[in-house]
Design an enzyme around this catalytic site. Structure first.
Site, PDB file in Angstrom:
ATOM      1  N   SER A 176       0.844  -1.200   0.000  1.00  0.00           N
ATOM      2  CA  SER A 176       0.000   0.000   0.000  1.00  0.00           C
ATOM      3  C   SER A 176       0.872   1.239   0.000  1.00  0.00           C
ATOM      4  CB  SER A 176      -0.952  -0.035   1.201  1.00  0.00           C
ATOM      5  OG  SER A 176      -1.852   1.057   1.171  1.00  0.00           O
ATOM      6  N   THR A 177       0.810   2.066   1.052  1.00  0.00           N
ATOM      7  CA  THR A 177       1.560   3.318   1.111  1.00  0.00           C
ATOM      8  C   THR A 177       3.054   3.078   0.879  1.00  0.00           C
ATOM      9  OG1 THR A 177      -0.020   4.056   2.783  1.00  0.00           O
ATOM     10  CG2 THR A 177       1.977   5.371   2.501  1.00  0.00           C
ATOM     11  N   HIS A 203      -2.828  -1.120  -3.199  1.00  0.00           N
ATOM     12  CA  HIS A 203      -3.944  -0.210  -2.942  1.00  0.00           C
ATOM     13  C   HIS A 203      -3.789   1.040  -3.801  1.00  0.00           C
ATOM     14  CE1 HIS A 203      -4.212  -2.045   1.396  1.00  0.00           C
ATOM     15  NE2 HIS A 203      -4.632  -2.869   0.462  1.00  0.00           N
ATOM     16  N   MET A 296       0.055   1.172   5.317  1.00  0.00           N
ATOM     17  CA  MET A 296      -0.623   1.353   6.588  1.00  0.00           C
ATOM     18  C   MET A 296      -1.768   0.353   6.703  1.00  0.00           C
ATOM     19  SD  MET A 296      -2.752   4.880   6.065  1.00  0.00           S
ATOM     20  CE  MET A 296      -4.024   5.065   4.795  1.00  0.00           C
ATOM     21  N   ASP A 299      -4.081  -5.001   6.063  1.00  0.00           N
ATOM     22  CA  ASP A 299      -4.548  -5.841   4.962  1.00  0.00           C
ATOM     23  C   ASP A 299      -3.492  -6.870   4.583  1.00  0.00           C
ATOM     24  OD1 ASP A 299      -6.117  -6.806   2.899  1.00  0.00           O
ATOM     25  OD2 ASP A 299      -5.473  -5.262   1.471  1.00  0.00           O
TER      26      ASP A 299
END
Length: 356
Positions: A176-177, A203, A296, A299
């Protein structure tokens, strides 16, 4: 109190973004362009900068490049949902921006109810990230790849390799991030003859994943495609479409990757947990490797912990290199990581595990 510098040439966006953040408890100052932003970065010393992509005098990329050289701090890009906006945002992530958020479109006032909470969450998360002095300068980025070229790559043949249950397996990556440059590092280090297909849940909005897949395809020895329709899993890298989920299924012709509407049971999309769980329904856990990298939230941690318990192998990115040690940290804390590796070592570990 977290200090945020909001940089945008639109007075309306400065008012909307600044108002949302002030209401959420942040201390906010604003700047109308990149030149003014550089002055305020030194004078205000913000913990986070939100940065518009398109601005007069000095655009977002040039401003970001200077920030990362002169006073590195977490930068969140605010981008339009266009192909050009997606490409520029991906450039920004390579230059050191930690995250991005799509600007509200249409009637801004009608979008604030959904945009506001997400903005506050992203900024709060960005304030906790680890930022290093610029390691990819704008000049280096331009030398590495002419602007926009990666968005229109030459057609590349799909490399056909054995699918699972035919002597190979699956690698499932969740991120993600901070994910785009992390995936660049890992995937571009893998050789063209890497024997296992790789499925990636990053994401990201749907308008960005096509450009992202095309960019990776231009950088990697392996072919990279975005999964926008049922796609047979044969070899290379498969990127989940944004704002949706990707699941693994089995048909007469073999394993396929399917785009699926995002599940309300999962908070983040494309969902890593759903990807891994669906793969476990059709592939023996012993034929899978799960990799959880920067991001973050949590998941992927539950599904990859279950994968390890069932006989699969898992890799978590180490805290020392993760921009946000949320997702991989949750996997480690749950006891679900076989290996904890710094980013630069993940590709080597994968090649060792698959015998490449």
């Amino acid at each position: 109190m977290i200090k945020v510098l909001v940089v945008d040439d639109s007075a309306l966006m400065r008012r909307v973004v600044g108002g949302v953040l002030r209401d959420a408890g942040f201390e906010v100052e604003t700047a109308k362009d990149g030149m003014e932003a550089l002055e305020r970065v030194h004078a205000f010393a913000p913990d986070v900068v939100t940065l518009d992509v398109q601005m007069p005098r000095m655009d977002g990329l040039a401003c970001l490049d200077r920030i990362m050289l002169e006073r590195p701090c977490p930068v969140v890009m605010l981008s339009s949902l266009t192909t050009e906006g997606a490409e520029t945002t991906l450039d920004a992530l390579e230059l050191g921006a930690v995250d991005f958020l799509a600007k509200p479109d249409g009637a801004v006032s009608l979008s604030v109810d959904t945009f506001g909470p997400r903005l506050a969450e992203v900024v709060a998360s960005a304030a906790k990230t680890r930022v290093r002095r610029a390691h990819r300068l704008l000049e280096r980025l331009r030398e590495k790849r002419p602007p926009r070229r990666a968005a229109e790559p030459l057609p590349r043949p799909v490399v056909r390799r054995a699918a699972p249950s035919g002597g190979g397996g699956l690698v499932l990556i969740g991120v993600s991030t901070g994910g785009p440059p992390a995936l660049d590092t890992v995937l571009s280090s893998l050789p063209e003859d890497f024997p296992w297909p790789i499925l990636v849940a990053q994401h990201m909005p749907a308008t960005f994943t096509g450009s992202f897949a095309a960019r990776l395809n231009g950088l990697c020895a392996l072919p990279v495609v975005e999964v926008v329709k049922p796609t047979r899993i044969e070899g290379g890298v498969y990127i989940a479409r944004g704002d949706a989920d990707m699941i693994v299924s089995r048909r007469a012709e073999g394993l396929v990757a399917l785009p699926a509407p995002s599940s309300a049971e999962h908070r983040w999309h494309p969902s890593v947990d759903r990807l891994v769980s669906s793969a476990m329904d059709h592939v023996a856990p012993s034929e899978m490797i799960g990799v959880l990298m920067t991001g973050m939230g949590n998941d992927g941690a539950a599904a990859m912990t279950a994968l390890r318990a069932a006989g699969g192998l898992t890799i978590a990115e180490s805290e020392e290199t993760a921009v946000v040690w949320g997702m991989p940290g949750e996997l480690v804390r749950a006891g679900g990581a076989d290996h904890v590796e710094p980013l630069d070592s993940i590709s080597a570990r994968l090649m060792q595990l698959v015998g490449s």
